[in-house]
Design an enzyme around this catalytic site. Structure first.
Site, PDB file in Angstrom:
ATOM      1  CD1 TRP A  55      -2.507   1.735   0.431  1.00  0.00           C
ATOM      2  CD2 TRP A  55      -1.279   2.394   2.239  1.00  0.00           C
ATOM      3  NE1 TRP A  55      -2.829   3.125   1.010  1.00  0.00           N
ATOM      4  CE2 TRP A  55      -1.987   3.587   1.833  1.00  0.00           C
ATOM      5  CE3 TRP A  55      -0.216   2.620   3.332  1.00  0.00           C
ATOM      6  CZ2 TRP A  55      -2.043   4.667   2.567  1.00  0.00           C
ATOM      7  CZ3 TRP A  55      -0.293   3.873   3.938  1.00  0.00           C
ATOM      8  CH2 TRP A  55      -1.267   4.949   3.517  1.00  0.00           C
ATOM      9  CE  LYS A  99      -6.420   6.024   2.617  1.00  0.00           C
ATOM     10  NZ  LYS A  99      -5.497   6.104   3.630  1.00  0.00           N
ATOM     11  CG  HIS A 111      -8.711   2.006   1.482  1.00  0.00           C
ATOM     12  ND1 HIS A 111      -7.535   1.749   1.229  1.00  0.00           N
ATOM     13  CD2 HIS A 111      -8.702   2.795   2.719  1.00  0.00           C
ATOM     14  CE1 HIS A 111      -6.709   1.818   2.337  1.00  0.00           C
ATOM     15  NE2 HIS A 111      -7.452   2.509   3.165  1.00  0.00           N
ATOM     16  CG  HIS A 149      -6.476  -4.026   4.824  1.00  0.00           C
ATOM     17  ND1 HIS A 149      -5.522  -3.095   4.752  1.00  0.00           N
ATOM     18  CD2 HIS A 149      -5.911  -5.393   5.180  1.00  0.00           C
ATOM     19  CE1 HIS A 149      -4.309  -3.550   4.718  1.00  0.00           C
ATOM     20  NE2 HIS A 149      -4.562  -4.915   4.835  1.00  0.00           N
ATOM     21  CG  ASP A 178      -8.881   5.281   5.360  1.00  0.00           C
ATOM     22  OD1 ASP A 178      -9.290   3.849   5.972  1.00  0.00           O
ATOM     23  OD2 ASP A 178      -7.490   5.644   5.215  1.00  0.00           O
ATOM     24  CG  ASP A 226      -7.838   2.856   9.025  1.00  0.00           C
ATOM     25  OD1 ASP A 226      -8.042   1.916   8.591  1.00  0.00           O
ATOM     26  OD2 ASP A 226      -7.388   4.111   8.645  1.00  0.00           O
ATOM     27  CG  ASP A 276      -5.984  -1.498   7.740  1.00  0.00           C
ATOM     28  OD1 ASP A 276      -5.272  -0.936   8.856  1.00  0.00           O
ATOM     29  OD2 ASP A 276      -5.660  -0.544   6.615  1.00  0.00           O
TER      30      ASP A 276
HETATM   31  C1  RNT Z   1      -4.064   2.802   4.781  1.00  0.00           C
HETATM   32  C2  RNT Z   1      -4.059   1.577   4.444  1.00  0.00           C
HETATM   33  C3  RNT Z   1      -3.013   0.698   5.083  1.00  0.00           C
HETATM   34  C4  RNT Z   1      -2.766   0.711   6.246  1.00  0.00           C
HETATM   35  C5  RNT Z   1      -1.636  -0.047   7.140  1.00  0.00           C
HETATM   36  C6  RNT Z   1      -0.958   0.233   8.239  1.00  0.00           C
HETATM   37  O1  RNT Z   1      -5.208   3.723   4.379  1.00  0.00           O
HETATM   38  O2  RNT Z   1      -5.421   1.014   4.956  1.00  0.00           O
HETATM   39  O3  RNT Z   1      -3.503  -0.757   4.977  1.00  0.00           O
HETATM   40  O4  RNT Z   1      -3.664   1.104   7.272  1.00  0.00           O
HETATM   41  O5  RNT Z   1      -0.605  -0.337   6.135  1.00  0.00           O
HETATM   42 ZN    ZN Z   2      -5.580  -1.031   4.668  1.00  0.00          ZN
END
Ligand code: RNT
Ligand code: ZN
Length: 424
Positions: free
Chosen positions: A190, A233, A267, A291, A299, A301, A331
């Site tokens: 990524w 993304k 994403h 993920h 995004d 997380d 993730d």
């Molecule tokens: C980032 C991506 C990626 C990261 C990791 C830490 O937007 O989702 O996968 O979260 O590599």
């Molecule tokens: Zn990711």
């Protein structure tokens, strides 16, 4: 709070088994299938994506971990201890997903392009002891050579070459994991490359990214040891207008180069979901990496909760009958709550969703659908929602030797008092 006796758990399960049985659903079979669905838990929830290279340095690449919950892991031993705690509260046998910044170099600075399997020996030994598989990721952010916001698509060849070397080194490390553990590693690339404002030229950087990736993959590595994945993304912080590695870019790339495609739940556009992409991607690709994450407006997380999209993802995994081609990874990173609890909540939720998906008479529902009997389909799906799913989940935890219900939380609190509190 919420502690049931073993007898009550067994009894509730017996009733649930009968209830599902009346629908033609075999709960024992569902539990056996759940055992065969490993989840790759991401190490980076344990320390807010800091890694060991420059733990006090800035997290870059358009991602952020917010919060200052005390007690974050500061080195490999602490992170492994925290992970062990988390895994002890999660049923089943799983995997750990590492990033290159979690290399252990004995206090010596090792350039990312120079990383070798030996820098992960501590992780491999530990994974062996804990019967875990390992997955891997090159780290193309939080580094002086990524400050321009470009890495593999950078206009300067020397910068591209640096990151190409890093990714090549990482594939070899991934292959060493697969070989040493006898469990295929997935190495996922990524990158954050992109433009804050509307670019004039989108084509040339994408062309450069394609060529860089081709160079990285030019070395043959046995697929039983390492599988490559590429992650798209839509936008990140600072790359709002254009991300070079977009969905279309990687869908095409994965299809033509026969890599896995990584679909991250955060994403895509806010109303766009990855659950509806899984079946299409599987028709054209060798396989996919998920993920599993939870976007909140962007995004962001967040720790995954047992929400509609998580259940929809689980349904697709189960109903497609293609689970062996779907690698499930997590993730998310939340630094505002106990980090171990975050792992446990997110991973247990993903397993709950999978179990929920498995407790279905899919063939019958599909038959009803094929006969255009949408009334029955809707009625049956809605009735299934109030079946005693929780009793089956509790029984699963009990029989796999992990705490039932919220009783795991006490164990995390105790660990916080005994171990995390002394970390400053
Ligand atoms: C980032 C991506 C990626 C990261 C990791 C830490 O937007 O989702 O996968 O979260 O590599
Ligand atoms: Zn990711």
């Amino acid at each position: 709070m919420g502690k049931m006796s073993e007898k009550a758990i067994q009894e509730a399960y017996r009733l649930a088994k009968d209830a599902y049985g009346s629908w033609g659903i075999d709960t024992e079979d569902a539990l056996a299938q759940l055992d065969k669905l490993p989840i790759s838990m991401h190490c980076w929830q344990g320390d807010d994506v800091s890694g060991f290279e420059a733990p006090e340095g800035e997290l870059t690449g358009g991602i952020v971990a917010t919060g200052e919950y005390p007690g974050k892991a500061r080195n490999g031993d602490e992170l492994r201890a925290d992970l062990e705690k988390a895994f002890s509260l999660i049923p089943g046998t799983h995997r750990l997903n590492l990033h290159a910044i979690y290399a252990e170099t004995g206090g010596k600075a090792v350039d990312r392009a120079e990383l070798k399997p030996e820098h992960f020996a501590g992780w491999v030994d530990w994974a062996k002891e804990n019967r875990l598989g390992l997955d891997f990721n090159p780290t193309l952010f939080s580094h002086p050579k990524s400050v321009d916001g470009f890495t593999l698509s950078h206009p300067d060849k020397t910068v591209r070459d640096y990151w190409i070397e890093h990714c090549k080194a990482c594939r070899k490390i991934g292959a060493s994991f697969g070989e040493k553990l006898g469990k295929t590693c997935v190495t996922n690339i990524w990158i954050a490359d992109g433009f804050k404002d509307v670019p004039v030229d989108r084509m040339t950087p994408r062309q450069r990214l394609m060529e860089s990736l081709d160079e990285i993959l030019s070395e043959e590595i046995p697929k039983e040891h390492n599988l490559d994945a590429v992650e798209s993304k839509l936008f990140g912080i600072g790359t709002e207008s254009c991300v070079i590695g977009s969905h279309e870019f990687y869908m095409g790339y994965a299809a033509t180069r026969k890599t896995l495609l990584c679909l991250d739940a955060g994403h895509f556009h806010p109303t766009e979901v990855i659950s509806n992409k899984i079946s299409s991607a599987l028709l054209f690709l060798e396989g996919i990496l998920l993920h599993v994450s939870r976007p909140v407006r962007w995004d962001s997380d967040h720790v995954v909760t047992l929400d509609d999209e998580l259940i929809a993802i689980a349904h697709e995994i189960v109903r497609s009958g293609q689970a062996e081609r779907i690698h499930i990874g997590l993730d998310f990173f939340d630094a505002s709550i106990n980090r171990i609890a975050a792992w446990v909540i997110g991973t247990r939720n993903t397993q709950k969703a999978l179990l929920y998906g498995l407790l279905e008479n899919t063939a019958e529902l599909a038959k009803v659908e094929a006969e255009f009997n949408y009334t029955d389909r809707l009625a049956l799906l809605e009735e299934l929602k109030t079946m005693p799913f929780g009793a089956v989940w509790d029984y699963y935890c009990l029989t796999r030797g992990v705490p039932v219900g919220s009783s795991w939380l006490q164990s995390v609190k105790q660990y916080e008092a005994d171990v995390l509190a002394s970390r400053k």
